[in-house]
Scaffold this active site. Structure first.
Site, PDB file in Angstrom:
ATOM      1  N   SER A  66      28.225  75.954  16.611  1.00  0.00           N
ATOM      2  CA  SER A  66      29.460  76.576  16.138  1.00  0.00           C
ATOM      3  C   SER A  66      30.630  76.129  17.000  1.00  0.00           C
ATOM      4  O   SER A  66      30.463  75.567  18.089  1.00  0.00           O
ATOM      5  CB  SER A  66      29.339  78.092  16.207  1.00  0.00           C
ATOM      6  OG  SER A  66      29.254  78.511  17.572  1.00  0.00           O
ATOM      7  N   THR A  67      31.840  76.402  16.514  1.00  0.00           N
ATOM      8  CA  THR A  67      33.041  76.112  17.306  1.00  0.00           C
ATOM      9  C   THR A  67      32.963  76.801  18.659  1.00  0.00           C
ATOM     10  O   THR A  67      33.248  76.198  19.703  1.00  0.00           O
ATOM     11  CB  THR A  67      34.298  76.573  16.548  1.00  0.00           C
ATOM     12  OG1 THR A  67      34.475  75.747  15.388  1.00  0.00           O
ATOM     13  CG2 THR A  67      35.543  76.472  17.414  1.00  0.00           C
ATOM     14  N   HIS A 118      22.705  75.799  18.181  1.00  0.00           N
ATOM     15  CA  HIS A 118      23.839  76.526  17.595  1.00  0.00           C
ATOM     16  C   HIS A 118      25.095  75.709  17.865  1.00  0.00           C
ATOM     17  O   HIS A 118      25.622  75.707  18.987  1.00  0.00           O
ATOM     18  CB  HIS A 118      23.925  77.913  18.237  1.00  0.00           C
ATOM     19  CG  HIS A 118      24.749  78.882  17.460  1.00  0.00           C
ATOM     20  ND1 HIS A 118      26.077  79.117  17.721  1.00  0.00           N
ATOM     21  CD2 HIS A 118      24.443  79.681  16.409  1.00  0.00           C
ATOM     22  CE1 HIS A 118      26.548  80.020  16.882  1.00  0.00           C
ATOM     23  NE2 HIS A 118      25.567  80.375  16.076  1.00  0.00           N
ATOM     24  N   ASP A 148      52.974  88.287  13.724  1.00  0.00           N
ATOM     25  CA  ASP A 148      54.387  88.043  13.414  1.00  0.00           C
ATOM     26  C   ASP A 148      55.141  89.364  13.300  1.00  0.00           C
ATOM     27  O   ASP A 148      54.905  90.144  12.386  1.00  0.00           O
ATOM     28  CB  ASP A 148      54.479  87.249  12.105  1.00  0.00           C
ATOM     29  CG  ASP A 148      55.903  86.896  11.707  1.00  0.00           C
ATOM     30  OD1 ASP A 148      56.849  87.306  12.414  1.00  0.00           O
ATOM     31  OD2 ASP A 148      56.065  86.213  10.680  1.00  0.00           O
ATOM     32  N   HIS A 171      40.070  98.734  29.340  1.00  0.00           N
ATOM     33  CA  HIS A 171      38.938  98.101  28.660  1.00  0.00           C
ATOM     34  C   HIS A 171      37.893  99.108  28.190  1.00  0.00           C
ATOM     35  O   HIS A 171      37.127  98.836  27.260  1.00  0.00           O
ATOM     36  CB  HIS A 171      38.291  97.069  29.576  1.00  0.00           C
ATOM     37  CG  HIS A 171      37.619  95.953  28.847  1.00  0.00           C
ATOM     38  ND1 HIS A 171      36.996  96.123  27.628  1.00  0.00           N
ATOM     39  CD2 HIS A 171      37.467  94.637  29.147  1.00  0.00           C
ATOM     40  CE1 HIS A 171      36.490  94.970  27.218  1.00  0.00           C
ATOM     41  NE2 HIS A 171      36.771  94.050  28.124  1.00  0.00           N
TER      42      HIS A 171
END
Length: 447
Positions: free
Chosen positions: A272-273, A270, A392, A158
């Protein structure tokens, strides 16, 4: 499937294609240093194909070609005595550890089950080689399920790369593998890493501040250990269940409508998704785990490449995430308007970005380590904006993608949905009784 059968066939090292550029060295920035001793991020991709004969040769060849563009990922992290901070170095001869395995496990069960023992997936991801003196940047594992499909397990340090960089590497590998007949061609510009560290400005001297903090760890004054710190006890990792839950676009819209109906006079929230998905998951987790503490906290990262002054390229290689902390009273989250309470807390945390993404950065490390005030801290791994299901390799979209390391960190994983349509997947790892409660709460009417 607690005793998942996996046979190790080969452990090899894959180097960048001969003729790659010379040695490369990258000093860590303060963005990287924050994550120095965190658990590696482990992700697992499943692909279905009835013909697995050519999978290994194609993946190995394309990996070597991809590493030409990502030389540091074949290198190692060290902390030289004469250096203020750790350095990521690639020298010719370095290579990525690749484990090749086979399994006769029920492939359909692995890709379709929404609930599995957390340990079922662990044999499918590699162990990242980390010691006090040296840490590998990345390790990979390919597991073949003969005539059914294969999985790719990744373990990435990380402190070397964040979610955007790590998923960009895998997408670059997929691109080169899929376009095998044109492997000599350059990567699309959106996947070409940008390595210039001078674009990250540090007028406040955060590099030195974070480095000194790490060196003073455990009461020492020159602690240059690169060993990983575990934030979840081994005993707490036993008997865990991994669950995957989908937020469809319609579900997300219903959450938005619910909050708006409760807060018609407040247009500043807020919605948002991300905010709605995280808020709903937060409420379900607090209720499922029967949290008793006075306050509950969620931590999330915000990609800052476009938010810095001046902005840096979207393809910048490394970490460039700032953390934000949302705090709410537990009783509010447990109440009738728990979703609204959670959205308000997340909105307030996001609003702090208006002061500048680096506001308060000198206290990030110390604040993060001060967890004693809260009964439970929730965090996010991944993002639906990484679009991992668009990865992909030539065998179609992945059938399943999971962040495996959340069984060690206790984080909530977040990604786009394998079913597309603007949906979002969350992954959680919980004790069995808590998972059953979470499952029931998630499926219940908005709360």
């Amino acid at each position: 499937m607690a005793n998942l059968s996996v046979k190790i066939v080969e452990v090899c090292r894959v180097a960048p294609k001969p003729g790659s550029s010379e040695n490369q060295s990258l000093p860590l920035t303060f963005f990287d240093l924050f994550w120095l001793r965190f658990q590696p991020v482990e992700r697992l991709y499943f692909y279905q194909t009835s013909s697995t004969d050519s999978v290994l040769s194609k993946l190995k060849t394309s990996l070597s070609l991809t590493l030409q563009h990502f030389l540091p990922l074949a290198g190692n992290l060290t902390w030289p005595q004469d250096s203020l901070k750790p350095v990521l170095s690639y020298v010719q001869g370095d290579a990525v550890s690749l484990t090749v395995a086979e399994s006769d496990a029920d492939f359909d069960h692995l890709i379709n089950s929404i609930s599995l023992a957390a340990q079922d997936f662990r044999p499918l991801v590699p162990q990242l080689d980390v010691t006090d003196e040296r840490a590998a940047a990345m390790a990979l594992q390919i597991t073949v399920y003969p005539n059914r499909g294969f999985s790719i397990g990744t373990a990435m340090h990380h402190a070397i790369l964040d979610g955007r960089t790590s998923t960009s590497f895998v997408k670059a590998w997929a691109h080169i593998c899929k376009h095998e007949e044109a492997q000599a061609q350059a990567l699309p510009s959106s996947l070409v890493p940008f390595y210039d560290r001078t674009v990250v400005k540090d007028p406040a001297g955060l590099d030195e501040l974070y480095s000194v903090h790490h060196q003073n760890k455990d009461g020492r004054t020159d602690n240059r250990s690169l060993s990983i710190v575990s934030y979840r006890k081994a005993s707490d990792q036993e008997d865990l269940i991994r669950g995957t839950f989908e937020f469809t676009r319609a579900f997300i819209q219903s959450l938005r409508g619910h909050v708006i109906s409760k807060m018609a006079s407040d247009s500043s929230l807020h919605l948002s998704t991300f905010s709605l998905v995280y808020a709903y998951t937060w409420v379900c987790m607090v209720k499922a785990e029967e949290i008793k503490g006075e306050k509950t906290v969620v931590v999330f990262g915000v990609d800052s490449r476009s938010r810095l002054e001046p902005p840096i390229p979207a393809t910048y290689f490394g970490n460039c995430v700032v953390g934000r902390v949302a705090v709410a009273e537990t009783k509010g989250l447990l109440g009738q308007d728990g979703l609204v309470v959670a959205v308000k807390a997340i909105t307030e945390a996001l609003r702090s970005l208006e002061k500048g993404v680096l506001d308060g950065a000198e206290n990030w490390v110390s604040k993060f380590l001060d967890v004693s005030l809260y009964d439970r801290i929730y965090s996010i791994a991944g993002s639906h904006r990484f679009e991992v299901y668009d990865t992909d390799f030539g065998w179609g979209r992945p059938k399943r993608v999971e962040v495996i390391s959340i069984d060690k960190t206790g984080a909530i994983s977040l990604s786009d949905s394998k079913n597309g349509g603007g949906g979002v997947e969350v992954g959680v790892v919980l004790k069995k009784q808590y998972m059953e409660a979470f499952d029931a709460l998630f499926a219940s009417p908005v709360h």
